[in-house]
Design a protein around this motif. Structure first.
Motif, PDB file in Angstrom:
ATOM      1  N   LEU A 105       1.046  -1.012   0.317  1.00 18.81           N
ATOM      2  CA  LEU A 105      -0.205   0.300  -0.105  1.00 18.81           C
ATOM      3  C   LEU A 105       0.802   1.251   0.251  1.00 18.81           C
ATOM      4  CD1 LEU A 105      -3.023   0.427   1.472  1.00 18.81           C
ATOM      5  CD2 LEU A 105      -1.682   1.768   3.049  1.00 18.81           C
ATOM      6  N   ARG A 106       2.046   1.508   0.930  1.00 18.31           N
ATOM      7  CA  ARG A 106       2.584   2.406   0.481  1.00 18.31           C
ATOM      8  C   ARG A 106       3.019   2.330  -0.591  1.00 18.31           C
ATOM      9  NH1 ARG A 106       4.179   4.602   5.605  1.00 18.31           N
ATOM     10  NH2 ARG A 106       3.089   2.930   7.755  1.00 18.31           N
TER      11      ARG A 106
ATOM     12  N   LEU B 115       1.089   4.432  -2.584  1.00 17.11           N
ATOM     13  CA  LEU B 115       1.175   5.663  -2.615  1.00 17.11           C
ATOM     14  C   LEU B 115       2.404   6.293  -3.509  1.00 17.11           C
ATOM     15  CD1 LEU B 115      -0.604   6.411   0.850  1.00 17.11           C
ATOM     16  CD2 LEU B 115      -1.563   7.506  -1.708  1.00 17.11           C
ATOM     17  N   HIS B 116       3.057   5.735  -2.933  1.00 19.73           N
ATOM     18  CA  HIS B 116       4.514   6.337  -3.561  1.00 19.73           C
ATOM     19  C   HIS B 116       4.491   6.322  -5.456  1.00 19.73           C
ATOM     20  CE1 HIS B 116       7.350   7.165  -0.652  1.00 19.73           C
ATOM     21  NE2 HIS B 116       6.645   6.308   0.136  1.00 19.73           N
TER      22      HIS B 116
ATOM     23  N   TYR C 133       2.065   5.920  -7.385  1.00 17.59           N
ATOM     24  CA  TYR C 133       0.501   7.001  -7.658  1.00 17.59           C
ATOM     25  C   TYR C 133       0.677   9.009  -7.625  1.00 17.59           C
ATOM     26  CZ  TYR C 133      -3.908   9.718  -8.045  1.00 17.59           C
ATOM     27  OH  TYR C 133      -4.819  10.563  -8.190  1.00 17.59           O
ATOM     28  N   ALA C 134       1.908   9.106  -6.501  1.00 22.95           N
ATOM     29  CA  ALA C 134       2.450   9.960  -6.828  1.00 22.95           C
ATOM     30  C   ALA C 134       3.644  10.809  -7.675  1.00 22.95           C
ATOM     31  CB  ALA C 134       3.677  10.516  -5.055  1.00 22.95           C
ATOM     32  N   ASP C 135       3.840   9.884  -8.023  1.00 22.90           N
ATOM     33  CA  ASP C 135       4.471  10.212  -9.500  1.00 22.90           C
ATOM     34  C   ASP C 135       3.760  10.136 -10.835  1.00 22.90           C
ATOM     35  OD1 ASP C 135       6.881  11.203  -7.968  1.00 22.90           O
ATOM     36  OD2 ASP C 135       7.119   9.036  -8.000  1.00 22.90           O
ATOM     37  N   ALA C 136       2.177   9.502 -11.077  1.00 20.49           N
ATOM     38  CA  ALA C 136       1.718   9.484 -11.740  1.00 20.49           C
ATOM     39  C   ALA C 136       1.532  10.427 -12.603  1.00 20.49           C
ATOM     40  CB  ALA C 136       0.051   9.308 -11.855  1.00 20.49           C
ATOM     41  N   PRO C 137       0.930  10.803 -13.502  1.00 22.40           N
ATOM     42  CA  PRO C 137       0.823  11.647 -14.633  1.00 22.40           C
ATOM     43  C   PRO C 137      -0.713  12.111 -14.372  1.00 22.40           C
ATOM     44  CG  PRO C 137       0.905   9.366 -15.720  1.00 22.40           C
ATOM     45  CD  PRO C 137       0.228   8.659 -14.100  1.00 22.40           C
ATOM     46  N   THR C 138      -1.451  13.526 -14.662  1.00 25.45           N
ATOM     47  CA  THR C 138      -1.791  14.225 -14.859  1.00 25.45           C
ATOM     48  C   THR C 138      -3.403  13.213 -14.495  1.00 25.45           C
ATOM     49  OG1 THR C 138      -3.565  16.616 -13.816  1.00 25.45           O
ATOM     50  CG2 THR C 138      -2.638  15.509 -16.268  1.00 25.45           C
TER      51      THR C 138
ATOM     52  N   PHE D 253      -4.764  11.711 -11.691  1.00 27.02           N
ATOM     53  CA  PHE D 253      -4.989  12.658 -10.277  1.00 27.02           C
ATOM     54  C   PHE D 253      -6.880  12.885 -10.700  1.00 27.02           C
ATOM     55  CE2 PHE D 253      -0.932  14.526  -8.771  1.00 27.02           C
ATOM     56  CZ  PHE D 253      -0.455  13.417  -7.994  1.00 27.02           C
ATOM     57  N   GLN D 254      -6.854  12.827 -11.583  1.00 28.86           N
ATOM     58  CA  GLN D 254      -8.707  13.605 -12.049  1.00 28.86           C
ATOM     59  C   GLN D 254      -9.670  12.758 -11.636  1.00 28.86           C
ATOM     60  OE1 GLN D 254      -7.881  16.143 -12.662  1.00 28.86           O
ATOM     61  NE2 GLN D 254      -5.778  16.158 -13.030  1.00 28.86           N
TER      62      GLN D 254
ATOM     63  N   ARG E 249      -9.197   9.123  -5.645  1.00 26.75           N
ATOM     64  CA  ARG E 249      -8.802   8.024  -5.972  1.00 26.75           C
ATOM     65  C   ARG E 249      -7.150   7.505  -5.479  1.00 26.75           C
ATOM     66  NH1 ARG E 249      -8.035   9.425 -12.511  1.00 26.75           N
ATOM     67  NH2 ARG E 249      -6.691   7.401 -13.298  1.00 26.75           N
ATOM     68  N   PRO E 250      -6.094   8.292  -4.823  1.00 21.65           N
ATOM     69  CA  PRO E 250      -5.241   8.079  -4.115  1.00 21.65           C
ATOM     70  C   PRO E 250      -5.323   6.802  -3.271  1.00 21.65           C
ATOM     71  CG  PRO E 250      -5.857  10.347  -4.180  1.00 21.65           C
ATOM     72  CD  PRO E 250      -6.482  10.165  -5.134  1.00 21.65           C
ATOM     73  N   ALA E 251      -6.775   7.166  -2.986  1.00 15.41           N
ATOM     74  CA  ALA E 251      -6.965   6.378  -2.033  1.00 15.41           C
ATOM     75  C   ALA E 251      -7.084   4.540  -2.769  1.00 15.41           C
ATOM     76  CB  ALA E 251      -7.782   6.378  -0.876  1.00 15.41           C
TER      77      ALA E 251
ATOM     78  N   ASN F 186     -11.848  18.179 -15.927  1.00 18.63           N
ATOM     79  CA  ASN F 186     -11.380  17.236 -16.033  1.00 18.63           C
ATOM     80  C   ASN F 186      -9.837  18.305 -15.978  1.00 18.63           C
ATOM     81  OD1 ASN F 186     -11.801  14.844 -14.364  1.00 18.63           O
ATOM     82  ND2 ASN F 186     -12.040  13.777 -15.429  1.00 18.63           N
TER      83      ASN F 186
ATOM     84  N   ARG G 141       2.477  17.117  -4.938  1.00 19.87           N
ATOM     85  CA  ARG G 141       3.292  15.318  -4.677  1.00 19.87           C
ATOM     86  C   ARG G 141       3.848  15.107  -3.861  1.00 19.87           C
ATOM     87  NH1 ARG G 141       2.557  13.695 -10.123  1.00 19.87           N
ATOM     88  NH2 ARG G 141       1.238  14.093 -11.898  1.00 19.87           N
TER      89      ARG G 141
ATOM     90  N   LEU H 131       1.821  13.891  -0.571  1.00 14.90           N
ATOM     91  CA  LEU H 131       2.251  12.764  -1.030  1.00 14.90           C
ATOM     92  C   LEU H 131       2.972  11.879  -0.580  1.00 14.90           C
ATOM     93  CD1 LEU H 131      -0.325  11.958  -3.974  1.00 14.90           C
ATOM     94  CD2 LEU H 131      -0.734  11.707  -1.709  1.00 14.90           C
ATOM     95  N   HIS H 132       4.474  11.777  -0.967  1.00 11.67           N
ATOM     96  CA  HIS H 132       5.067  10.517  -0.713  1.00 11.67           C
ATOM     97  C   HIS H 132       5.621  11.230   0.491  1.00 11.67           C
ATOM     98  CE1 HIS H 132       6.945   9.337  -4.888  1.00 11.67           C
ATOM     99  NE2 HIS H 132       7.151  10.724  -4.994  1.00 11.67           N
TER     100      HIS H 132
ATOM    101  N   ALA I  99       3.105   8.996   2.341  1.00 11.65           N
ATOM    102  CA  ALA I  99       3.125   7.376   2.322  1.00 11.65           C
ATOM    103  C   ALA I  99       4.727   6.497   3.325  1.00 11.65           C
ATOM    104  CB  ALA I  99       3.717   7.170   0.559  1.00 11.65           C
TER     105      ALA I  99
ATOM    106  N   THR J   5      -9.038  16.639  -8.967  1.00  7.83           N
ATOM    107  CA  THR J   5     -10.383  16.282  -9.402  1.00  7.83           C
ATOM    108  C   THR J   5     -10.669  14.610  -9.354  1.00  7.83           C
ATOM    109  OG1 THR J   5     -10.792  15.497 -11.267  1.00  7.83           O
ATOM    110  CG2 THR J   5     -11.400  17.978 -11.095  1.00  7.83           C
ATOM    111  N   GLY J   6      -9.778  13.681  -9.029  1.00  9.36           N
ATOM    112  CA  GLY J   6      -9.898  12.730  -7.905  1.00  9.36           C
ATOM    113  C   GLY J   6      -9.387  12.875  -7.130  1.00  9.36           C
ATOM    114  N   PHE J   7      -8.999  13.558  -5.838  1.00  9.40           N
ATOM    115  CA  PHE J   7      -9.016  13.539  -5.044  1.00  9.40           C
ATOM    116  C   PHE J   7     -10.163  13.042  -3.815  1.00  9.40           C
ATOM    117  CE2 PHE J   7      -3.895  13.898  -4.581  1.00  9.40           C
ATOM    118  CZ  PHE J   7      -3.239  13.340  -5.543  1.00  9.40           C
TER     119      PHE J   7
END
Lengths: 365, 365
Positions: free
Chosen positions: A38-39, A42-43, A45-50, A53-54, A254-256, B29, B39, B42-43, B46, B224-226
């Motif tokens: 899970l950790r 999250l890491h 995801y923190a670097d995922a493209p925008t 994040f939508q 979404r991050p969760a 979006n 970002r 979030l890191h 985590a 928007t996804g957060f």
């Protein structure tokens, strides 16, 4: 419309403000660690493209719904990913009460206090069915009070606060009652990973189009703050539930959701087994110390709470505050869970200091 | 109780399934990036200890509520952190309708479709007040339809879909109407960071105990996804709103809350200015191309949508599907926002290919 604020937060605030060291056994907040996957998720995801994040699909990330559906052996179309099990129960109870099939909600006594809170918020009327001293629910008692006005039967198994695990016969009979009166049986199984009896069986094993199962990852992954749960609805009810979910929250975070998906896929069975073993040991140590303290108590078959009763010390808010101030142990007043447990206190085994707490209780009484 | 599923997802699904390249201008979006501090947050989260993964305070992380309160110049006790602006609006409208002060909800036409959806879900009755061709709302029109049965007036400024920004006089007069009929004015300001006119002023500047302001970070931080938003309630209404929030969701997702808090504290004003400048340029380029295409359109004062009308091509779902298939541009049908805009289409400027889309439209018409 009136509804009471659940007491949890009031007790936690009182304990936090206490002028001494307090062992916190109030809430259902796990103290063990989330799965490493899970950790990692999250890491990543923190670097995922925008785009990542939508808005996810309102009913949940497709991968997560499919993963849940596969594990629960249901159709992914029946699964709505929710803001924790809390929202799943809200959606299920709202659906039951919106169906013009009555306004009575049958609950157990003792009860998880959010259920009556949701009931009155949704305009329903709660009827309580007592369980026995060990927390066992007799489905015949539910049948006895059920009527055409019954919209919903809500049960929690493994149970908070009693620790009881309802057997498959009970669940089948509850579903029969729901079918007979065109009501919905809502089975909250958020503690499904914490069965010590080997008797737990999901209500999904009961084939019924009057049954909704709710659950989540708050407890099984030790992430109560992430707010990811789900509901499995019958096919003919799921669309309306999805619409309410969309109109209230749009989606779960979404991050969760992504972190939970990664954890589902990357966590071996040992993680859950080790947690169970650790809790089993805590329960043993705590109840041994309660024996030494001369307390009466129930040994839980599931979940991670112990109800205890001390002679001449009823489970009132006042006594809970006294225990915090004078013994340094914070539990929940039994009266918060219903009239039948007003002599009792509930202790959550979410601290490695559970035996220390029991010793403090033994010293105090 | 019946309520329609908003059309957004249906259009997006249609566009996703199209057998050709489509410029997606359907949803709100953002396609730009979140603040780097988010970002980083979030890191950091985590790797936080397990306590940080458990229930935050139901009403939101204290630091986040204080940060919001300071920026909005309100008392932190009035702030509830919600599952996006969606839940903030739901809580505000539910509060208005629960007060036994009527069941009418006054909305504008055109309208953000979730408002009428929430209205009927909550058992209210929507009355629509038309705005003028440029999207301007005349508060006198609201006063004209308001009555003792009015529970709530919901406005969105800067406005989706019209791009209008309501001036402070309008907001003051709307609050007066709300006070006169013991209703609540709900001002959804989720586009507050996207004002190109310099005229936007928050409804918080209007001193009234009949005014709720909702907002969120979905648009301003491109997340928007957060699902992190908030509502600022009058003191006498905030406790009931917090109780509903607790009973429905317990809390907004904590990783998302923490990342937003870190982003609020670590993001310079330039981030928001650069986004605004980028959008201003997109609006100019898109509307220039619409001129070339011979379309009628409104130039938005705020938010990031452009409404356009093409001769003999009304804003129906059918025509939106034709544009997707035949022109490769996906917008929203104007009819989704109300009768008054049924000739129009809404385009969201959330793609760097906005001018390409406009060229495709010019070629097509």
């Amino acid at each position: 419309m009136e509804y009471d604020e659940p007491l949890f937060f009031r007790v936690m605030q009182y304990a936090a403000r206490a002028d001494r060291d307090v062992v916190d056994m109030v809430s259902g907040n796990p103290d063990w660690d989330a799965p490493p996957a899970l950790r990692d998720g999250l890491h990543e995801y923190a670097d995922a493209p925008t785009e990542a994040f939508q808005y996810p699909p309102s009913e949940g990330l497709r991968g997560l719904r499919e993963e849940i559906a596969e594990r629960r052996n249901v159709d992914a179309a029946q699964v709505v990913v929710t803001v924790g099990t809390a929202e799943a129960n809200y959606l299920a109870m709202a659906r039951a009460l919106e169906r013009d099939a009555g306004d009575e909600v049958i609950l157990t006594d003792p009860v998880y206090p959010y259920y009556p809170g949701k009931t009155s918020m949704l305009g329903g009327r709660a009827t309580f069915v007592p369980v026995d001293d060990r927390g066992r629910l007799d489905a015949a008692d539910v049948r006895e009070v059920a009527s055409e006005d019954t919209a919903c039967i809500v049960v929690n198994t493994p149970n908070n606060p009693t620790g009881a695990v309802y057997g498959p016969d009970t669940m089948r009979e509850l579903a029969d009652v729901a079918e007979e009166y065109d009501a919905l049986l809502v089975a909250d199984e958020v503690y499904d990973h914490f069965d010590y009896s080997g008797r737990f069986e999901s209500a999904l094993s009961v084939d019924s189009d009057h049954r909704v199962v709710t659950s989540g990852f708050s407890k099984s992954m030790a992430i109560t703050g992430f707010r990811v749960g789900y509901a499995v609805f019958p096919h003919d009810l799921v669309e309306a539930a999805k619409t309410r979910h969309m109109l209230v929250n749009i989606s779960a975070s979404r991050p969760a959701q992504q972190a939970v998906l990664d954890a589902l896929q990357g966590t071996p069975a040992e993680y859950y087994e080790e947690t169970r073993d650790m809790l089993r040991e805590r329960i043993d140590a705590f109840t041994d110390a309660l024996d030494a303290a001369g307390a009466e108590y129930t040994t839980p078959d599931g979940a991670f709470y112990v109800m205890a009763r001390f002679d001449g010390f009823p489970g009132t808010m006042e006594n809970v505050q006294r225990l915090i101030d004078e013994a340094g142990v914070a539990g929940m007043p039994g009266e918060a869970f219903g009239e039948s447990r007003s002599d009792w206190l509930r202790f959550a085994l979410v601290t490695p200091r559970a035996d220390e707490a029991a010793e403090r209780l033994a010293d105090y009484f």
